[in-house]
Design an enzyme around this catalytic site. Structure first.
Site, PDB file in Angstrom:
ATOM      1  N   GLU A  87       0.585  -1.149  -0.092  1.00 45.43           N
ATOM      2  CA  GLU A  87       0.168   0.025  -0.087  1.00 45.43           C
ATOM      3  C   GLU A  87       0.812   1.034  -0.134  1.00 45.43           C
ATOM      4  O   GLU A  87       1.869   1.188   0.466  1.00 45.43           O
ATOM      5  CB  GLU A  87      -1.022  -0.139   1.110  1.00 45.43           C
ATOM      6  N   ASP A  88       0.358   2.322  -0.392  1.00 50.75           N
ATOM      7  CA  ASP A  88       1.264   3.740  -0.528  1.00 50.75           C
ATOM      8  C   ASP A  88       1.132   4.299   0.804  1.00 50.75           C
ATOM      9  O   ASP A  88       2.217   4.624   1.256  1.00 50.75           O
ATOM     10  CB  ASP A  88       0.445   4.445  -1.888  1.00 50.75           C
ATOM     11  N   ASP A 106      -3.331   5.839   6.415  1.00 52.31           N
ATOM     12  CA  ASP A 106      -3.725   7.063   6.852  1.00 52.31           C
ATOM     13  C   ASP A 106      -4.600   6.894   8.170  1.00 52.31           C
ATOM     14  O   ASP A 106      -4.213   6.824   9.154  1.00 52.31           O
ATOM     15  CB  ASP A 106      -4.520   7.901   5.729  1.00 52.31           C
ATOM     16  N   PHE A 116      -0.554  16.483   3.471  1.00 52.43           N
ATOM     17  CA  PHE A 116      -0.964  15.632   2.413  1.00 52.43           C
ATOM     18  C   PHE A 116       0.117  15.609   1.316  1.00 52.43           C
ATOM     19  O   PHE A 116       0.401  16.717   0.820  1.00 52.43           O
ATOM     20  CB  PHE A 116      -2.258  16.381   1.812  1.00 52.43           C
ATOM     21  N   ARG A 166       0.701  11.369  -9.839  1.00 49.07           N
ATOM     22  CA  ARG A 166       1.322  10.211  -9.316  1.00 49.07           C
ATOM     23  C   ARG A 166       2.713   9.950  -9.940  1.00 49.07           C
ATOM     24  O   ARG A 166       3.532   9.248  -9.714  1.00 49.07           O
ATOM     25  CB  ARG A 166       0.396   8.852  -9.994  1.00 49.07           C
TER      26      ARG A 166
HETATM   27  P1  IMP Z   1      -7.140   5.362   4.910  1.00 54.95           P
HETATM   28  O1  IMP Z   1      -8.446   4.517   4.640  1.00 54.95           O
HETATM   29  O2  IMP Z   1      -7.764   6.660   5.684  1.00 54.95           O
HETATM   30  O3  IMP Z   1      -6.115   4.627   5.521  1.00 54.95           O
HETATM   31  O4  IMP Z   1      -6.894   5.667   3.484  1.00 54.95           O
HETATM   32  C1  IMP Z   1      -5.587   5.415   2.911  1.00 54.95           C
HETATM   33  C2  IMP Z   1      -5.882   5.937   1.412  1.00 54.95           C
HETATM   34  O5  IMP Z   1      -6.083   7.362   1.327  1.00 54.95           O
HETATM   35  C3  IMP Z   1      -4.551   5.704   0.802  1.00 54.95           C
HETATM   36  O6  IMP Z   1      -4.374   4.360   0.145  1.00 54.95           O
HETATM   37  C4  IMP Z   1      -4.508   7.004  -0.222  1.00 54.95           C
HETATM   38  O7  IMP Z   1      -4.829   6.507  -1.360  1.00 54.95           O
HETATM   39  C5  IMP Z   1      -5.107   8.004   0.257  1.00 54.95           C
HETATM   40  N1  IMP Z   1      -4.284   9.006   1.094  1.00 54.95           N
HETATM   41  C6  IMP Z   1      -4.146   9.312   2.378  1.00 54.95           C
HETATM   42  N2  IMP Z   1      -3.335  10.275   2.765  1.00 54.95           N
HETATM   43  C7  IMP Z   1      -3.031  10.646   1.448  1.00 54.95           C
HETATM   44  C8  IMP Z   1      -1.930  11.498   1.027  1.00 54.95           C
HETATM   45  O8  IMP Z   1      -1.147  12.107   1.855  1.00 54.95           O
HETATM   46  N3  IMP Z   1      -1.863  11.762  -0.380  1.00 54.95           N
HETATM   47  C9  IMP Z   1      -2.393  11.079  -1.186  1.00 54.95           C
HETATM   48  N4  IMP Z   1      -3.280   9.849  -0.874  1.00 54.95           N
HETATM   49  C10 IMP Z   1      -3.427   9.648   0.485  1.00 54.95           C
HETATM   50 MG    MG Z   2      -4.741   4.235  -2.036  1.00 56.79          MG
END
Ligand code: IMP
Ligand code: MG
Length: 184
Positions: free
Chosen positions: A101-102, A105, A154, A167
Site C-alpha cells: 500500500e502507498d 492514513d 497531504f 502520481r
Molecule cells: P485510509 O483508509 O484513511 O487509511 O486511506 C488510505 C488511502 O487514502 C491511501 O491508500 C491513499 O490513497 C489515500 N491517502 C491518504 N493520505 C494521503 C496523502 O497524503 N496523499 C495521497 N493520498 C492519500
Molecule cells: Mg490508495
C-alpha cells in the site's frame, strides 16, 4: 502545465526512497524463509511505483496481483463498507499474502481489506506500506514493513495522487496551497 511548478517542496527525495526500499526488500527477504512463495497484492492505484521497486528487491519467488477498493461509511470494524473495483485473479487460500500500500492514513481501507481477504483463508497476511501517518489513525492497524513515518501532510508523487494527478512525480512532495485549491 508543468507538474513540478505546483510542488512547494520535496519531502522524500528519490535517493532516500530507493535506499529505504532497498532495506525493506532485505527485511522482507529475511522475514520469509527461502522456500516460501509470496503473493504480493498491490492496492490500486497508489501502490504501483512502490510495488514495482519493492518486488525487485525481494529474493523469494513472488506472484503479482492487484486489488482495487475504496471504503465508505464510518463503521471501523466491518468489511461490509468496502467497494471492490478490481478483485484478485487467483485464489489466495493457503498462500502467504503481502499487501503493498502507498500510505496508511486513518487505516480504514486496509483494515477492511484485511478482514475481506482473511475470509479467503490465506496462510498469512502482512502489510508493506511505503508511508504511515500514525497521527491520523482511527483504526488499530499497522504495517508489518513500513518505509517512512510522516507527519500529517497531504503528500503526492511516486504513486500518490491529488485529484488523480501527480502520481508520476519521481519523489514524494508537498504541493503549494493554491494547487490543492485549484484541482488542476
Ligand atoms: P485510509 O483508509 O484513511 O487509511 O486511506 C488510505 C488511502 O487514502 C491511501 O491508500 C491513499 O490513497 C489515500 N491517502 C491518504 N493520505 C494521503 C496523502 O497524503 N496523499 C495521497 N493520498 C492519500
Ligand atoms: Mg490508495
Amino acid at each position: 502545465m508543468n507538474l513540478e511548478s505546483n510542488v512547494e517542496r520535496i519531502y522524500i527525495d528519490q535517493e532516500k526512497l530507493a535506499a529505504r526500499i532497498n532495506e525493506l526488500g532485505e527485511e522482507i527477504t529475511k522475514f520469509y524463509s527461502e522456500e516460501e512463495e509470496i503473493v504480493v497484492i498491490g492496492v490500486l492505484n497508489g501502490s504501483f511505483c512502490f510495488m514495482a521497486d519493492l518486488v525487485r528487491k525481494i529474493k523469494q519467488p513472488v506472484t503479482i496481483e492487484f486489488f482495487g477498493c475504496s471504503s465508505y461509511g464510518h463503521s471501523t470494524e466491518s468489511s461490509g463498507n468496502l467497494k471492490i473495483t478490481k478483485d484478485l485473479d487467483h485464489d489466495i487460500a493457503d498462500k502467504h499474502v503481502l499487501i503493498v500500500e502507498d500510505i496508511i492514513d486513518s487505516g480504514t481501507t486496509l483494515s477492511r481489506m484485511k478482514i475481506f481477504l482473511n475470509k479467503r483463508n490465506p496462510k498469512t497476511i502482512r502489510i508493506a506500506a511505503l508511508l504511515d501517518k500514525p497521527s491520523r489513525r482511527k483504526v488499530d492497524i499497522h504495517g508489518d514493513f513500513t518505509g517512512f513515518e510522516i507527519e500529517d501532510y497531504f503528500v503526492v508523487g511516486y504513486g500518490l495522487d491529488f485529484a488523480d494527478k501527480y502520481r508520476n512525480l519521481p519523489y514524494i512532495g508537498i504541493l503549494k496551497p493554491e494547487a490543492y485549491k485549484s484541482q488542476i
